[in-house]
Write a protein that holds these residues in place. Structure first.
Motif, short mmCIF file in Angstrom:
data_model
loop_
_atom_site.label_atom_id
_atom_site.label_comp_id
_atom_site.label_asym_id
_atom_site.label_seq_id
_atom_site.Cartn_x
_atom_site.Cartn_y
_atom_site.Cartn_z
N TYR A 1 0.82 -1.21 0.00
CA TYR A 1 0.00 0.00 0.00
C TYR A 1 0.85 1.27 0.00
CZ TYR A 1 -4.14 -2.80 0.79
OH TYR A 1 -5.15 -3.70 0.64
N ILE A 2 1.93 1.27 0.77
CA ILE A 2 2.76 2.47 0.88
C ILE A 2 3.54 2.73 -0.40
CG2 ILE A 2 4.65 3.57 2.15
CD1 ILE A 2 2.06 3.38 3.76
N PHE A 3 4.11 1.69 -0.98
CA PHE A 3 4.97 1.85 -2.16
C PHE A 3 4.33 1.30 -3.43
CE2 PHE A 3 7.98 1.70 1.45
CZ PHE A 3 8.52 2.97 1.31
N THR A 4 3.02 1.57 -3.57
CA THR A 4 2.34 1.15 -4.79
C THR A 4 2.76 2.06 -5.92
OG1 THR A 4 0.21 0.58 -5.72
CG2 THR A 4 0.25 2.51 -4.33
N PRO A 5 2.97 1.62 -7.10
CA PRO A 5 2.77 0.29 -7.68
C PRO A 5 4.04 -0.57 -7.69
CG PRO A 5 3.02 1.85 -9.46
CD PRO A 5 3.13 2.64 -8.16
N ILE A 6 5.14 -0.09 -7.14
CA ILE A 6 6.41 -0.82 -7.24
C ILE A 6 6.38 -2.16 -6.49
CG2 ILE A 6 8.87 -0.74 -6.67
CD1 ILE A 6 8.59 2.36 -7.12
N ILE A 7 6.01 -2.15 -5.22
CA ILE A 7 6.03 -3.38 -4.41
C ILE A 7 5.01 -4.40 -4.92
CG2 ILE A 7 5.67 -4.35 -2.11
CD1 ILE A 7 8.38 -2.96 -2.47
N PRO A 8 3.78 -4.00 -5.28
CA PRO A 8 2.87 -5.01 -5.84
C PRO A 8 3.43 -5.69 -7.10
CG PRO A 8 1.62 -3.12 -5.16
CD PRO A 8 3.07 -2.74 -5.02
N ILE A 9 4.13 -4.93 -7.93
CA ILE A 9 4.74 -5.53 -9.12
C ILE A 9 5.85 -6.50 -8.73
CG2 ILE A 9 6.12 -5.03 -11.18
CD1 ILE A 9 4.43 -2.43 -11.46
N VAL A 10 6.64 -6.12 -7.73
CA VAL A 10 7.69 -7.02 -7.22
C VAL A 10 7.07 -8.31 -6.69
CG1 VAL A 10 9.42 -7.30 -5.40
CG2 VAL A 10 9.35 -5.19 -6.71
N LEU A 11 5.96 -8.19 -5.98
CA LEU A 11 5.29 -9.39 -5.44
C LEU A 11 4.78 -10.30 -6.55
CD1 LEU A 11 3.42 -7.92 -2.36
CD2 LEU A 11 5.27 -9.58 -2.34
N LEU A 12 4.38 -9.71 -7.67
CA LEU A 12 3.96 -10.53 -8.81
C LEU A 12 5.11 -11.38 -9.34
CD1 LEU A 12 1.75 -8.07 -10.87
CD2 LEU A 12 1.03 -10.25 -9.91
N LEU A 13 6.32 -10.91 -9.15
CA LEU A 13 7.49 -11.60 -9.68
C LEU A 13 8.12 -12.58 -8.71
CD1 LEU A 13 9.13 -8.51 -11.41
CD2 LEU A 13 7.70 -10.28 -12.46
N ILE A 14 7.75 -12.51 -7.44
CA ILE A 14 8.30 -13.43 -6.44
C ILE A 14 7.36 -14.63 -6.34
CG2 ILE A 14 9.00 -13.74 -4.04
CD1 ILE A 14 9.52 -10.73 -3.91
N GLU A 15 7.82 -15.75 -6.83
CA GLU A 15 6.98 -16.95 -6.97
C GLU A 15 6.35 -17.40 -5.65
OE1 GLU A 15 4.93 -19.18 -9.42
OE2 GLU A 15 6.51 -17.88 -10.16
N ASP A 16 7.12 -17.44 -4.56
CA ASP A 16 6.58 -17.96 -3.30
C ASP A 16 5.69 -16.94 -2.58
OD1 ASP A 16 8.84 -16.40 -2.68
OD2 ASP A 16 9.08 -17.42 -0.76
N LYS A 17 5.66 -15.70 -3.03
CA LYS A 17 4.82 -14.68 -2.38
C LYS A 17 3.52 -14.43 -3.12
CE LYS A 17 7.87 -13.49 0.74
NZ LYS A 17 7.77 -14.23 1.97
N LYS A 18 3.54 -14.50 -4.44
CA LYS A 18 2.39 -14.06 -5.21
C LYS A 18 1.13 -14.90 -5.00
CE LYS A 18 3.26 -16.28 -9.65
NZ LYS A 18 3.54 -16.01 -11.06
N ASN A 19 1.26 -16.12 -4.51
CA ASN A 19 0.08 -16.95 -4.30
C ASN A 19 -0.30 -17.12 -2.84
OD1 ASN A 19 -0.45 -17.45 -7.05
ND2 ASN A 19 1.23 -18.91 -7.10
N ARG A 20 0.36 -16.39 -1.94
CA ARG A 20 -0.03 -16.43 -0.53
C ARG A 20 -1.39 -15.75 -0.40
NH1 ARG A 20 2.13 -18.86 3.23
NH2 ARG A 20 1.76 -17.24 4.75
N PRO A 21 -2.38 -16.42 0.22
CA PRO A 21 -3.75 -15.88 0.24
C PRO A 21 -3.87 -14.46 0.79
CG PRO A 21 -3.72 -18.14 1.02
CD PRO A 21 -2.29 -17.73 0.84
#
Length: 114
Positions: A24-44
């Motif tokens: 939320y604080i560093f949108t849109p950079i961190i959400p894009i990073v999370l899309l690229l981190i395989e073990d994070k992007k599917n955490r509910p």
């Protein structure tokens, strides 16, 4: 204007909460990073937060940019979005699921969040 669900999931890790806060604080950079981190992007918990943080960030940038020629209005919108981002970040860090009007429904209908 803002309604939040007070559901707290016991399976949410402190790492999940930190990433959600940063989304939320560093949108849109961190959400894009999370899309690229395989073990994070599917955490509910993260999947409930980072897509809507990304969508909100993009909408906020566009609206603020479009209204910036109107003297002061772009700045007011930017400050208001920053306040909301901080509120939602704190709620996410506390393990709560955030419901952003219109954006949460849009993100869920697109299948980007659960």
């Amino acid at each position: 204007m803002m309604s939040d669900e007070k559901i707290i999931d016991p399976n949410v890790t402190s790492d999940d909460k930190l990433w959600a806060l940063l989304s939320y604080i560093f949108t849109p950079i961190i959400p894009i990073v999370l899309l690229l981190i395989e073990d994070k992007k599917n955490r509910p918990f993260l999947k409930a937060h980072y897509p809507q943080a990304l969508a909100f960030g993009i909408v906020a940038w566009v609206v603020s940019g479009l209204l910036s020629p109107v003297i002061g209005l772009g700045c007011v919108i930017w400050v208001a979005t920053l306040v909301f981002q901080i509120i939602w970040a704190i709620k996410a860090y506390n393990g709560e699921y955030v419901n952003i009007p219109v954006i949460t429904d849009f993100v869920k209908k697109q299948g980007w969040a659960d």
